[in-house]
Design a protein around this motif. Structure first.
Motif, mmCIF file in Angstrom:
data_model
loop_
_atom_site.group_PDB
_atom_site.id
_atom_site.type_symbol
_atom_site.label_atom_id
_atom_site.label_comp_id
_atom_site.label_asym_id
_atom_site.label_seq_id
_atom_site.Cartn_x
_atom_site.Cartn_y
_atom_site.Cartn_z
ATOM 1 N N LEU A 1 3.024 -0.813 -7.131
ATOM 2 C CA LEU A 1 1.883 0.098 -7.103
ATOM 3 C C LEU A 1 1.872 1.080 -8.271
ATOM 4 O O LEU A 1 0.845 1.725 -8.521
ATOM 5 C CB LEU A 1 1.884 0.880 -5.783
ATOM 6 C CG LEU A 1 1.625 0.054 -4.520
ATOM 7 C CD1 LEU A 1 1.897 0.887 -3.273
ATOM 8 C CD2 LEU A 1 0.191 -0.477 -4.505
ATOM 9 N N HIS B 1 -7.852 7.430 2.512
ATOM 10 C CA HIS B 1 -8.297 6.134 3.018
ATOM 11 C C HIS B 1 -9.615 6.280 3.764
ATOM 12 O O HIS B 1 -10.527 5.475 3.592
ATOM 13 C CB HIS B 1 -7.229 5.537 3.946
ATOM 14 C CG HIS B 1 -7.663 4.255 4.598
ATOM 15 N ND1 HIS B 1 -7.741 3.075 3.902
ATOM 16 C CD2 HIS B 1 -8.053 3.973 5.873
ATOM 17 C CE1 HIS B 1 -8.156 2.111 4.716
ATOM 18 N NE2 HIS B 1 -8.355 2.628 5.914
ATOM 19 N N THR C 1 0.859 -1.184 0.000
ATOM 20 C CA THR C 1 0.000 0.000 0.000
ATOM 21 C C THR C 1 0.889 1.225 0.000
ATOM 22 O O THR C 1 2.080 1.157 0.347
ATOM 23 C CB THR C 1 -0.910 0.048 1.239
ATOM 24 O OG1 THR C 1 -0.098 0.237 2.419
ATOM 25 C CG2 THR C 1 -1.730 -1.221 1.389
#
Length: 233
Positions: A73, A223, A20
């Motif tokens: 990512l 988030h 992440t």
């Protein structure tokens, strides 16, 4: 769009292995902290060179983990274009991949620094990979600018955290490059300029920490927004 997830032998997801942006940022920050502390030990004579080498060795592994996550990512390596061969490498992927190569070279350098016993070993296994990693970081930082411009169509956005992060990252890469010049190994085994080498590492590490830390509040907010948003039907 489907996302791959790391799973155990029982088929259950292993969240700790799922990359992440937050984990990436924290890994860069931890690695940067260890490099900064290692350089500080040398600058202010707070311990032995072995302590400095060990701190940088551990820090390099955090850098490598962060670089790998960043590459994963960053998405696909290429994209379709309406000119030339029809496909081209994406700048954001190139920035991540080249930086990841640099982190691996730092692994080689910091590992060798723990055991190198000769001037030749210092030159080939410590300084050469260190210099190569620093060059890779500089090239990566240049591609960060390219990626930023392609996305935002400008290189002047002081109101954006990503703009600050890109510039601070570049300063850090330059500092690491200066550090590598100072760390050049002379024929008698001494460094070209140990002060420059240590301060370059210290300043570069502080910059990398800051560049990653800038992104954390934004990542945390995004988030929370994702968690609060209703699922798409």
């Amino acid at each position: 769009m489907t996302r791959s997830r790391a799973v155990s032998a029982t088929g259950r997801a292993l969240p700790i292995l799922v990359p992440t942006l937050t984990k990436q940022s924290w890994s860069f920050m931890v690695g940067s902290t260890l490099f900064a502390v290692g350089a500080a030990v040398a600058i202010w004579d707070l311990g032995s060179s072995n302590l400095t080498n060990m701190l940088c060795f551990i820090g390099a592994w955090f850098f490598t983990a962060a670089g790998l996550m960043q590459t994963i990512l960053s998405g696909a390596a290429t994209t379709e274009v309406d000119y030339g061969p029809g496909r081209m490498f994406r700048a954001v992927w190139l920035a991540a991949a080249i930086q990841s190569v640099g982190t691996i070279l730092f692994n080689v350098s910091t590992s060798a620094a723990l055991s190198a016993q000769t001037v030749q070993a210092d030159e080939r296994l410590v300084w050469n990979p260190d210099a190569g990693g620093s060059v890779a970081f500089l090239i990566s930082a240049a591609f960060v600018y390219v990626a930023y411009y392609r996305e935002r169509s400008t290189l002047w956005e002081p109101g954006q955290s990503g703009w600050w992060s890109a510039h601070i990252n570049m300063v850090g890469c330059i500092a690491f490059g200066v550090s590598a010049v100072g760390a050049f190994v002379l024929s008698d085994g001494s460094l070209e300029n140990a002060t420059v080498a240590n301060w370059g590492t210290f300043i570069g590490a502080i910059c990398f920490f800051s560049a990653s830390a800038i992104a954390l509040p934004q990542l945390s907010w995004n988030h929370r927004e994702t968690e609060a948003a209703p699922a798409a039907s």
